[in-house]
Design a protein around this motif. Structure first.
Motif, PDB file in Angstrom:
ATOM      1  N   ALA A 263       0.836  -1.206   0.000  1.00 24.50           N
ATOM      2  CA  ALA A 263       0.000   0.000   0.000  1.00 24.50           C
ATOM      3  C   ALA A 263       0.865   1.248   0.000  1.00 24.50           C
ATOM      4  N   CYS A 264       1.996   1.209   0.699  1.00 28.58           N
ATOM      5  CA  CYS A 264       2.897   2.364   0.744  1.00 28.58           C
ATOM      6  C   CYS A 264       3.557   2.591  -0.608  1.00 28.58           C
ATOM      7  N   ASP A 265       4.000   1.521  -1.265  1.00 35.93           N
ATOM      8  CA  ASP A 265       4.603   1.670  -2.590  1.00 35.93           C
ATOM      9  C   ASP A 265       3.592   2.245  -3.582  1.00 35.93           C
ATOM     10  N   ARG A 266       2.369   1.736  -3.528  1.00 34.00           N
ATOM     11  CA  ARG A 266       1.325   2.249  -4.423  1.00 34.00           C
ATOM     12  C   ARG A 266       1.027   3.712  -4.110  1.00 34.00           C
ATOM     13  N   PHE A 267       0.979   4.045  -2.837  1.00 35.04           N
ATOM     14  CA  PHE A 267       0.727   5.429  -2.434  1.00 35.04           C
ATOM     15  C   PHE A 267       1.832   6.353  -2.943  1.00 35.04           C
ATOM     16  N   MET A 268       3.079   5.888  -2.929  1.00 37.33           N
ATOM     17  CA  MET A 268       4.168   6.710  -3.449  1.00 37.33           C
ATOM     18  C   MET A 268       3.993   6.989  -4.938  1.00 37.33           C
ATOM     19  N   ALA A 269       3.460   6.026  -5.673  1.00 37.40           N
ATOM     20  CA  ALA A 269       3.192   6.269  -7.088  1.00 37.40           C
ATOM     21  C   ALA A 269       2.114   7.339  -7.263  1.00 37.40           C
ATOM     22  N   VAL A 270       1.133   7.347  -6.378  1.00 41.57           N
ATOM     23  CA  VAL A 270       0.108   8.384  -6.399  1.00 41.57           C
ATOM     24  C   VAL A 270       0.736   9.737  -6.081  1.00 41.57           C
ATOM     25  N   VAL A 271       1.593   9.773  -5.065  1.00 38.01           N
ATOM     26  CA  VAL A 271       2.269  11.018  -4.690  1.00 38.01           C
ATOM     27  C   VAL A 271       3.138  11.520  -5.836  1.00 38.01           C
ATOM     28  N   GLY A 272       3.871  10.617  -6.484  1.00 39.07           N
ATOM     29  CA  GLY A 272       4.744  11.011  -7.586  1.00 39.07           C
ATOM     30  C   GLY A 272       3.995  11.382  -8.848  1.00 39.07           C
ATOM     31  N   GLY A 273       2.837  10.747  -9.062  1.00 42.10           N
ATOM     32  CA  GLY A 273       1.975  11.112 -10.181  1.00 42.10           C
ATOM     33  C   GLY A 273       2.512  10.799 -11.564  1.00 42.10           C
ATOM     34  N   TRP A 274       3.383   9.806 -11.683  1.00 43.07           N
ATOM     35  CA  TRP A 274       4.000   9.509 -12.982  1.00 43.07           C
ATOM     36  C   TRP A 274       3.180   8.536 -13.830  1.00 43.07           C
ATOM     37  N   ALA A 275       2.238   7.846 -13.217  1.00 38.83           N
ATOM     38  CA  ALA A 275       1.410   6.896 -13.967  1.00 38.83           C
ATOM     39  C   ALA A 275       0.050   6.782 -13.303  1.00 38.83           C
ATOM     40  N   ASP A 276      -0.954   6.387 -14.077  1.00 39.16           N
ATOM     41  CA  ASP A 276      -2.319   6.273 -13.581  1.00 39.16           C
ATOM     42  C   ASP A 276      -2.553   4.852 -13.065  1.00 39.16           C
ATOM     43  N   VAL A 277      -1.988   4.562 -11.880  1.00 37.44           N
ATOM     44  CA  VAL A 277      -2.186   3.231 -11.304  1.00 37.44           C
ATOM     45  C   VAL A 277      -3.212   3.247 -10.180  1.00 37.44           C
ATOM     46  N   GLY A 278      -3.562   4.419  -9.677  1.00 39.66           N
ATOM     47  CA  GLY A 278      -4.570   4.529  -8.639  1.00 39.66           C
ATOM     48  C   GLY A 278      -4.068   4.093  -7.278  1.00 39.66           C
ATOM     49  N   SER A 279      -4.855   4.370  -6.269  1.00 41.31           N
ATOM     50  CA  SER A 279      -4.482   4.057  -4.890  1.00 41.31           C
ATOM     51  C   SER A 279      -5.095   2.750  -4.397  1.00 41.31           C
ATOM     52  N   ILE A 280      -5.917   2.105  -5.224  1.00 47.02           N
ATOM     53  CA  ILE A 280      -6.702   0.960  -4.753  1.00 47.02           C
ATOM     54  C   ILE A 280      -5.837  -0.289  -4.608  1.00 47.02           C
ATOM     55  N   MET A 281      -5.828  -0.840  -3.393  1.00 49.64           N
ATOM     56  CA  MET A 281      -5.277  -2.167  -3.145  1.00 49.64           C
ATOM     57  C   MET A 281      -6.411  -3.185  -3.276  1.00 49.64           C
ATOM     58  N   ARG A 282      -6.076  -4.375  -3.706  1.00 50.15           N
ATOM     59  CA  ARG A 282      -7.119  -5.375  -3.873  1.00 50.15           C
ATOM     60  C   ARG A 282      -7.543  -5.960  -2.526  1.00 50.15           C
ATOM     61  N   TRP A 283      -8.833  -6.197  -2.413  1.00 55.34           N
ATOM     62  CA  TRP A 283      -9.401  -6.818  -1.227  1.00 55.34           C
ATOM     63  C   TRP A 283      -8.592  -8.048  -0.820  1.00 55.34           C
ATOM     64  N   PRO A 284      -8.301  -8.229   0.476  1.00 59.40           N
ATOM     65  CA  PRO A 284      -8.842  -7.513   1.636  1.00 59.40           C
ATOM     66  C   PRO A 284      -7.939  -6.401   2.171  1.00 59.40           C
ATOM     67  N   TYR A 285      -6.905  -6.017   1.423  1.00 64.76           N
ATOM     68  CA  TYR A 285      -5.921  -5.061   1.958  1.00 64.76           C
ATOM     69  C   TYR A 285      -6.436  -3.632   1.850  1.00 64.76           C
ATOM     70  N   ARG A 286      -6.092  -2.832   2.865  1.00 61.75           N
ATOM     71  CA  ARG A 286      -6.543  -1.446   2.913  1.00 61.75           C
ATOM     72  C   ARG A 286      -5.690  -0.556   2.021  1.00 61.75           C
ATOM     73  N   SER A 287      -6.309   0.465   1.480  1.00 60.23           N
ATOM     74  CA  SER A 287      -5.630   1.438   0.634  1.00 60.23           C
ATOM     75  C   SER A 287      -5.413   2.731   1.410  1.00 60.23           C
ATOM     76  N   ILE A 288      -4.250   3.343   1.239  1.00 62.07           N
ATOM     77  CA  ILE A 288      -3.986   4.627   1.875  1.00 62.07           C
ATOM     78  C   ILE A 288      -4.809   5.690   1.151  1.00 62.07           C
ATOM     79  N   PRO A 289      -5.593   6.482   1.866  1.00 62.01           N
ATOM     80  CA  PRO A 289      -6.452   7.469   1.201  1.00 62.01           C
ATOM     81  C   PRO A 289      -5.644   8.479   0.376  1.00 62.01           C
ATOM     82  N   GLU A 290      -6.120   8.783  -0.808  1.00 65.17           N
ATOM     83  CA  GLU A 290      -5.436   9.759  -1.648  1.00 65.17           C
ATOM     84  C   GLU A 290      -5.421  11.146  -1.007  1.00 65.17           C
ATOM     85  N   SER A 291      -6.301  11.382  -0.043  1.00 67.22           N
ATOM     86  CA  SER A 291      -6.319  12.671   0.646  1.00 67.22           C
ATOM     87  C   SER A 291      -5.038  12.926   1.428  1.00 67.22           C
ATOM     88  N   GLU A 292      -4.264  11.856   1.688  1.00 66.71           N
ATOM     89  CA  GLU A 292      -2.980  12.010   2.368  1.00 66.71           C
ATOM     90  C   GLU A 292      -1.879  12.504   1.426  1.00 66.71           C
TER      91      GLU A 292
END
Length: 308
Positions: A263-292
């Motif tokens: 979830a942290c690695d995916r969140f870093m991609a959201v923070v960096g904004g280099w690709a449209d991979v989204g913040s969603i982790m697959r069930w049952p894992y929680r996703s870090i809110p993009e508001s962070e």
């Protein structure tokens, strides 16, 4: 691509993140676009189906689609690539490996069977059959801190003597004593350490990183890798700031809020904004809110502006 030996597996390797729709289905269009971006960024290599690629959450059809997509794009572009064939089940991991051999990856990544810790004898039996199925493609052992058995360099060295097809090791690394043991027992392997420790890792004999830092910005991670070989002093100074960023703004999501590493690695991609991979982790894992993301992005722009 041709299979790579240990001396050829080095530098900054970027992960291919999975992309999930809001209903939990795989979005292959976004995965394919992401692969194109990574190739255009000219990273040293790309790998699929690691922890951040959520190999543990894919069904076999999804695994095949992601592997085939990456292989087609990288083979056409001449980009080195690895496919993670890992699974908690040895049987499923073996079948995944058999299905990707024809895709000609540069290497394949494997974990040891992970429901019950394997003995030394069982680890050798597992790796020997995997090596036979790989048909000359080297094995990279992925041995993260949360594995049921975390091996030290001496243990990996014993495995590599019994399974010479073992080409590399993906590990969390360690202190100076750990690196001394690495240089003594596995100098013949490609040893990859965490991305934010790459400069000091290479300084002590590591080969590269399957990089968490590349999740933030693969192109910037590549520039830093090249700087390491040209100006180690400046690269180490940047590493200090990367470590501060990771310690204060990324690690607390794990240590204080209980999110998983992926979830942290995916969140870093959201923070960096280099690709449209989204913040969603697959069930049952929680996703870090993009508001962070704005808060963390602002800190990153201050500490490591070259990554933004």
């Amino acid at each position: 691509m041709r299979a790579l030996n240990a001396d050829q597996i080095k530098g900054n390797w970027a992960t291919l993140l999975s992309a999930w729709n809001s209903d939990g289905s795989l979005d292959m269009e976004r995965v394919a676009d992401e692969a194109d971006v990574l190739i255009d960024m000219n990273v040293d290599g790309i790998y699929s189906n690691g922890t951040t690629g959520e190999f543990h959450c894919q069904n076999e059809k999804e695994f095949d689609r992601i592997s085939e997509c990456l292989a087609e794009k990288c083979n056409n572009a001449g980009m080195p690539f690895q496919i993670g064939v890992s699974h908690m089940s040895a049987q499923i991991s073996l079948e995944r490996l058999r299905r990707v051999v024809h895709l000609a990856p540069s290497a394949v990544q494997v974990i040891l069977p992970d429901w019950f810790p394997v003995s030394d004898e069982e680890a050798v039996a597992f790796l020997k059959l995997m090596a036979e199925a790989a048909e000359g493609i080297g094995l990279v052992l992925y041995n993260p801190p949360h594995a049921k058995r975390v091996l030290d360099p001496e243990q990996v060295g014993r495995l590599s003597r019994l399974v010479p097809e073992l080409t590399g090791l993906k590990t969390a690394g360690g202190d100076q004593i750990w690196y001394a043991s690495m240089r003594e027992h596995i100098p013949h392997l490609s040893v990859f350490v965490p991305g934010h420790l790459l400069a000091s890792g290479i300084q002590q004999g590591a080969s590269g990183s399957y990089s968490n830092v590349a999740c933030l910005n693969p192109a910037a991670a590549q520039r830093w890798t090249e700087q390491i070989y040209q100006d180690m002093s400046s690269a180490l100074e940047l590493e200090k700031r990367l470590k501060e960023f990771m310690k204060n703004y990324i690690a607390p999501f794990i240590t204080k809020k209980g999110f998983c590493n992926g979830a942290c690695d995916r969140f870093m991609a959201v923070v960096g904004g280099w690709a449209d991979v989204g913040s969603i982790m697959r069930w049952p894992y929680r996703s870090i809110p993009e508001s962070e993301a704005p808060r963390v992005r602002q800190a990153g722009q201050r500490l490591i502006p070259g990554f933004f």
